[in-house]
Design an enzyme around this catalytic site. Structure first.
Site, PDB file in Angstrom:
ATOM      1  N   LYS A  85       0.840  -1.200   0.000  1.00 22.13           N
ATOM      2  CA  LYS A  85       0.000   0.000   0.000  1.00 22.13           C
ATOM      3  C   LYS A  85       0.877   1.253   0.000  1.00 22.13           C
ATOM      4  O   LYS A  85       0.658   2.177  -0.754  1.00 22.13           O
ATOM      5  CB  LYS A  85      -0.924  -0.029   1.220  1.00 22.13           C
ATOM      6  CG  LYS A  85      -1.854   1.155   1.312  1.00 22.13           C
ATOM      7  CD  LYS A  85      -2.851   1.009   2.452  1.00 22.13           C
ATOM      8  CE  LYS A  85      -3.631   2.305   2.614  1.00 22.13           C
ATOM      9  NZ  LYS A  85      -4.583   2.254   3.726  1.00 22.13           N
ATOM     10  N   GLU A 128      10.475  -4.621   4.627  1.00 24.02           N
ATOM     11  CA  GLU A 128      10.577  -6.028   4.214  1.00 24.02           C
ATOM     12  C   GLU A 128      10.316  -6.162   2.706  1.00 24.02           C
ATOM     13  O   GLU A 128      11.064  -6.824   1.976  1.00 24.02           O
ATOM     14  CB  GLU A 128       9.552  -6.892   4.956  1.00 24.02           C
ATOM     15  CG  GLU A 128       9.791  -7.062   6.436  1.00 24.02           C
ATOM     16  CD  GLU A 128       9.040  -6.038   7.280  1.00 24.02           C
ATOM     17  OE1 GLU A 128       8.805  -4.908   6.801  1.00 24.02           O
ATOM     18  OE2 GLU A 128       8.705  -6.364   8.438  1.00 24.02           O
ATOM     19  N   GLY A 186      -4.961  -1.861   4.978  1.00 24.45           N
ATOM     20  CA  GLY A 186      -4.123  -2.990   4.552  1.00 24.45           C
ATOM     21  C   GLY A 186      -4.801  -4.340   4.798  1.00 24.45           C
ATOM     22  O   GLY A 186      -4.866  -5.195   3.913  1.00 24.45           O
ATOM     23  N   ARG A 187      -5.340  -4.536   6.001  1.00 23.47           N
ATOM     24  CA  ARG A 187      -5.911  -5.856   6.322  1.00 23.47           C
ATOM     25  C   ARG A 187      -7.285  -6.061   5.706  1.00 23.47           C
ATOM     26  O   ARG A 187      -7.876  -7.123   5.849  1.00 23.47           O
ATOM     27  CB  ARG A 187      -5.947  -6.041   7.836  1.00 23.47           C
ATOM     28  CG  ARG A 187      -6.647  -4.954   8.596  1.00 23.47           C
ATOM     29  CD  ARG A 187      -6.298  -5.015  10.075  1.00 23.47           C
ATOM     30  NE  ARG A 187      -6.803  -3.886  10.828  1.00 23.47           N
ATOM     31  CZ  ARG A 187      -6.179  -2.715  10.948  1.00 23.47           C
ATOM     32  NH1 ARG A 187      -5.021  -2.518  10.334  1.00 23.47           N
ATOM     33  NH2 ARG A 187      -6.686  -1.744  11.670  1.00 23.47           N
ATOM     34  N   GLU A 204      -4.976  -6.755  14.694  1.00 21.33           N
ATOM     35  CA  GLU A 204      -4.494  -5.430  14.300  1.00 21.33           C
ATOM     36  C   GLU A 204      -5.644  -4.415  14.377  1.00 21.33           C
ATOM     37  O   GLU A 204      -5.420  -3.231  14.606  1.00 21.33           O
ATOM     38  CB  GLU A 204      -3.888  -5.467  12.889  1.00 21.33           C
ATOM     39  CG  GLU A 204      -2.981  -4.285  12.582  1.00 21.33           C
ATOM     40  CD  GLU A 204      -2.128  -4.466  11.337  1.00 21.33           C
ATOM     41  OE1 GLU A 204      -1.004  -4.986  11.444  1.00 21.33           O
ATOM     42  OE2 GLU A 204      -2.586  -4.071  10.243  1.00 21.33           O
ATOM     43  N   HIS A 212      -4.440 -33.079  17.295  1.00 18.52           N
ATOM     44  CA  HIS A 212      -3.264 -33.829  17.744  1.00 18.52           C
ATOM     45  C   HIS A 212      -2.168 -32.885  18.232  1.00 18.52           C
ATOM     46  O   HIS A 212      -1.000 -33.288  18.326  1.00 18.52           O
ATOM     47  CB  HIS A 212      -2.772 -34.722  16.602  1.00 18.52           C
ATOM     48  CG  HIS A 212      -3.832 -35.686  16.160  1.00 18.52           C
ATOM     49  ND1 HIS A 212      -4.030 -36.904  16.770  1.00 18.52           N
ATOM     50  CD2 HIS A 212      -4.815 -35.567  15.236  1.00 18.52           C
ATOM     51  CE1 HIS A 212      -5.064 -37.515  16.207  1.00 18.52           C
ATOM     52  NE2 HIS A 212      -5.566 -36.717  15.272  1.00 18.52           N
ATOM     53  N   LYS A 232       8.901  -0.649  14.286  1.00 28.13           N
ATOM     54  CA  LYS A 232       9.460  -0.353  12.955  1.00 28.13           C
ATOM     55  C   LYS A 232      10.527   0.731  13.073  1.00 28.13           C
ATOM     56  O   LYS A 232      11.609   0.630  12.487  1.00 28.13           O
ATOM     57  CB  LYS A 232       8.366   0.181  12.020  1.00 28.13           C
ATOM     58  CG  LYS A 232       7.486  -0.848  11.377  1.00 28.13           C
ATOM     59  CD  LYS A 232       6.668  -0.134  10.281  1.00 28.13           C
ATOM     60  CE  LYS A 232       5.394  -0.868   9.965  1.00 28.13           C
ATOM     61  NZ  LYS A 232       4.496  -0.121   9.074  1.00 28.13           N
TER      62      LYS A 232
HETATM   63  O1  F6P Z   1       1.864  -4.303   9.889  1.00 30.58           O
HETATM   64  C1  F6P Z   1       1.543  -2.982   9.635  1.00 30.58           C
HETATM   65  C2  F6P Z   1       1.076  -2.782   8.234  1.00 30.58           C
HETATM   66  O2  F6P Z   1       0.922  -1.422   8.010  1.00 30.58           O
HETATM   67  C3  F6P Z   1      -0.220  -3.530   7.911  1.00 30.58           C
HETATM   68  O3  F6P Z   1      -1.348  -2.854   8.313  1.00 30.58           O
HETATM   69  C4  F6P Z   1      -0.100  -3.706   6.443  1.00 30.58           C
HETATM   70  O4  F6P Z   1      -0.977  -4.677   5.976  1.00 30.58           O
HETATM   71  C5  F6P Z   1       1.360  -4.076   6.327  1.00 30.58           C
HETATM   72  O5  F6P Z   1       2.015  -3.280   7.287  1.00 30.58           O
HETATM   73  C6  F6P Z   1       1.972  -3.891   4.957  1.00 30.58           C
HETATM   74  O6  F6P Z   1       1.935  -2.543   4.552  1.00 30.58           O
HETATM   75  P1  F6P Z   1       2.163  -2.127   3.052  1.00 30.58           P
HETATM   76  O7  F6P Z   1       1.080  -2.749   2.241  1.00 30.58           O
HETATM   77  O8  F6P Z   1       2.124  -0.639   3.042  1.00 30.58           O
HETATM   78  O9  F6P Z   1       3.514  -2.654   2.617  1.00 30.58           O
END
Ligand code: F6P
Length: 545
Positions: A203, A209, A263-264, A349, A379, A510
């Site tokens: 987003k 990452e 995002g979620r 979240e 199990h 972060k």
């Molecule tokens: O974990 C925090 C967060 O902002 C989530 O809400 C989101 O889904 C994720 O990081 C990834 O964010 P982006 O889509 O901006 O890379």
């Protein structure tokens, strides 16, 4: 509106909480509850017969929800108002699954045209890749799609592809989220750069990452293909189209969405592109249709018959009135192997907040949510569910029809369903000391041996669970199931009086990670990090040297 805090049940519920139904008796004395405590929507059936509620509890819970101004809150949500107040945005993911003629408005503006345009662009691209019309730089057909993203930019599409993998998939889909480079390396080890398409899904297009993995992927591609190939092998999904272009992805290969999509809650947007490429645009539309069917039900059905509302009020009751510590979710469907991680982000979240809407401290909010597919979980952790000191409420999810249509697999599905019914029954009824004693006597054990064993063989029972049944696991019913949980999350946020659409809690870690990384690379950790952190930076640096 009555003044209610989570630790302080309104009088009507406090009374009921003093003597909640005992499942060991209720299921025997009131067989009618089996049918009475069921609701259906969008093909899904929710069975609450094994929850510690009855008609009067549900009536009091929905009345309490109304007292929390739920109806107004739901109106504001569906009106596309800026309900995400700390970020000053709407949370209008329902607009992504609404058909164009629903004219969904966000912030006073009909967004149906924008949504349809992105969906059409996604579908056009997905079908080109699937048909082989979209080629790699050297003219090869794409055989592998790699989604690089994390959190909401990974969990949703990853879950969809696993869940609906029975569809005809002309290519393989892979998902890379972790900044542990091994995940990417393991995926790339078996891929041919000339036939690989990367979908960089973020987003913000700044998530460390995702950006780190995207750069590694580009480096891998560039080792065998020229720079001009990048445009042919990378597409982006983002609200930050400038950053995607700066990464080298041509503008026409960037699929956008909007800040009113959290995002979620984003799998319904262009974030679902990699899943759409794998599963096809028709399947993706069916998913949206299932979710929209649930949206309409949630928006319009009376509270007493409203499936997501009932899921939520019962979850709230288990936490607030019965004091149960966690929420377990167990889909008896192997293809839902990634459902719990998706749901964990959605619920925790959203509602994992210690502050109420107005800024006061919240005494309680959502409990930890965890689980795994059945029967595997039986199990592993079910011992604790049956005999641990505290009950943990369980959502069981099952499909009436088998995932496999090979007649040879018929026994397997029957056994799967027998197991889900057996588990909820065992949790509800338990096994008392007298029954255990009789069994051990039958086996010839003497009184001393029996006395030693009985406490270990007793099951307390009276442990609540819900059963959610899909006719079959297909795109439509999966969409409905996911939307039901999204709305459950929203209803819970109203009951707990927390803001469900922001996630400030992930920011601190972060930013500290950035500080540590800078100190690690540039030195100076002794001055900018605490002693415990600086200690490990020194030691890790030595290992890496
Ligand atoms: O974990 C925090 C967060 O902002 C989530 O809400 C989101 O889904 C994720 O990081 C990834 O964010 P982006 O889509 O901006 O890379």
């Amino acid at each position: 509106m009555s003044a209610v805090t989570p630790a302080n049940l309104p009088e009507s519920l406090a009374l009921l909480a003093r003597d909640p139904p005992d499942l060991r008796r209720a299921l025997v004395d009131d067989p009618g509850r089996a049918e009475r405590l069921q609701v259906s929507a969008a093909g899904l059936t929710l069975d609450l017969a094994t929850q510690r509620v009855d008609d009067s509890t549900l009536a009091a819970l929905t009345a309490h929800l109304q007292d929390c101004d739920f109806v107004e809150a739901r109106l504001r949500l569906f009106a596309g108002e800026r309900v995400n107040v700390t970020e000053d945005r709407a949370a209008a993911h329902m607009a992504l699954r609404a058909p164009p003629d629903a004219h969904f408005s966000v912030d006073g503006r009909d967004v149906s045209g924008d949504v349809a345009a992105v969906l059409a662009a996604m579908s056009g691209f997905a079908e080109q890749v699937r048909s082989g019309a979209w080629r790699g730089h050297g003219g090869d057909v794409i055989t592998d799609v790699v989604n690089i993203g994390i959190g909401g930019s990974d969990l949703g599409p990853r879950m969809l592809v696993a869940a609906l993998a029975g569809q005809v998939m002309p290519l393989r889909a892979h998902f890379v989220a972790n900044v542990d480079a091994i995940e990417l390396r393991d995926v790339l080890a078996n891929l041919d750069p000339a036939r690989t398409l990367f979908v960089i899904t973020s987003k913000t297009f700044t998530t460390v990452e995702t950006m780190t993995n995207a750069r590694l992927a580009r480096g891998w591609l560039r080792r065998s293909l020229p720079e001009e190939a990048v445009g042919q092998h990378f597409v982006a999904v983002s609200t930050n189209l400038e950053a995607a272009s700066a990464f080298g992805i041509p503008r026409e290969q960037c699929f956008g969405f909007w800040d009113w999509v959290g995002g979620r809650y984003s799998v319904w947007s262009a974030v679902g592109l990699s899943a759409m490429i794998a599963l096809g645009s028709t399947c993706f539309r069916e998913l949206l249709d299932g979710a929209w069917a649930m949206d309409q039900h949630f928006r319009d059905a009376p509270l007493a018959e409203n499936l997501p509302v009932l899921m939520a009020v019962v979850a709230w009751w288990n936490r607030e009135a019965l004091g149960l510590p966690t929420q377990v979710v167990v889909p008896y469907l192997q293809r839902l192997i990634h459902f719990v991680p998706w749901l964990q982000q959605l619920e925790m979240e959203s509602n994992g907040k210690g502050v109420r809407r107005g800024g006061e401290a919240a005494t309680r909010s959502t409990p930890p949510l965890w689980g795994d597919v059945g029967t595997n979980g039986q199990h592993a952790f079910f011992q604790m569910l049956h005999q641990g000191p505290q009950a943990q409420p369980v959502d069981f999810i099952a499909a009436a029809a088998a995932g496999s249509d090979d007649p040879a697999d018929g026994d397997s599905h029957r056994l799967l369903l027998a197991n889900v019914l057996a588990q909820r029954s065992a949790l509800a009824h338990g096994k008392d000391a007298r029954t255990v004693d009789a069994e051990l006597t039958e086996q010839g054990l003497d009184a001393a041996q029996r006395a030693k064993l009985i406490p270990h063989r007793v099951f307390s029972g009276n442990r609540p669970s819900s059963l959610l049944v899909l006719p079959r696991l297909d795109a439509f019913h999966l969409g409905a199931l996911m939307a039901a949980y999204e709305h459950r999350t929203f209803v819970l946020s109203v009951l707990w009086d927390v803001l469900p659409f922001d996630q400030w809690g992930v920011e601190l870690g972060k930013s500290i990670a950035k500080t540590i990384d800078r100190a690690w690379v540039e030195g100076g950790e002794d001055t900018c990090l605490d002693a415990a952190t600086a200690h490990w930076v020194h030691r890790f640096r030595q290992t890496q040297a």
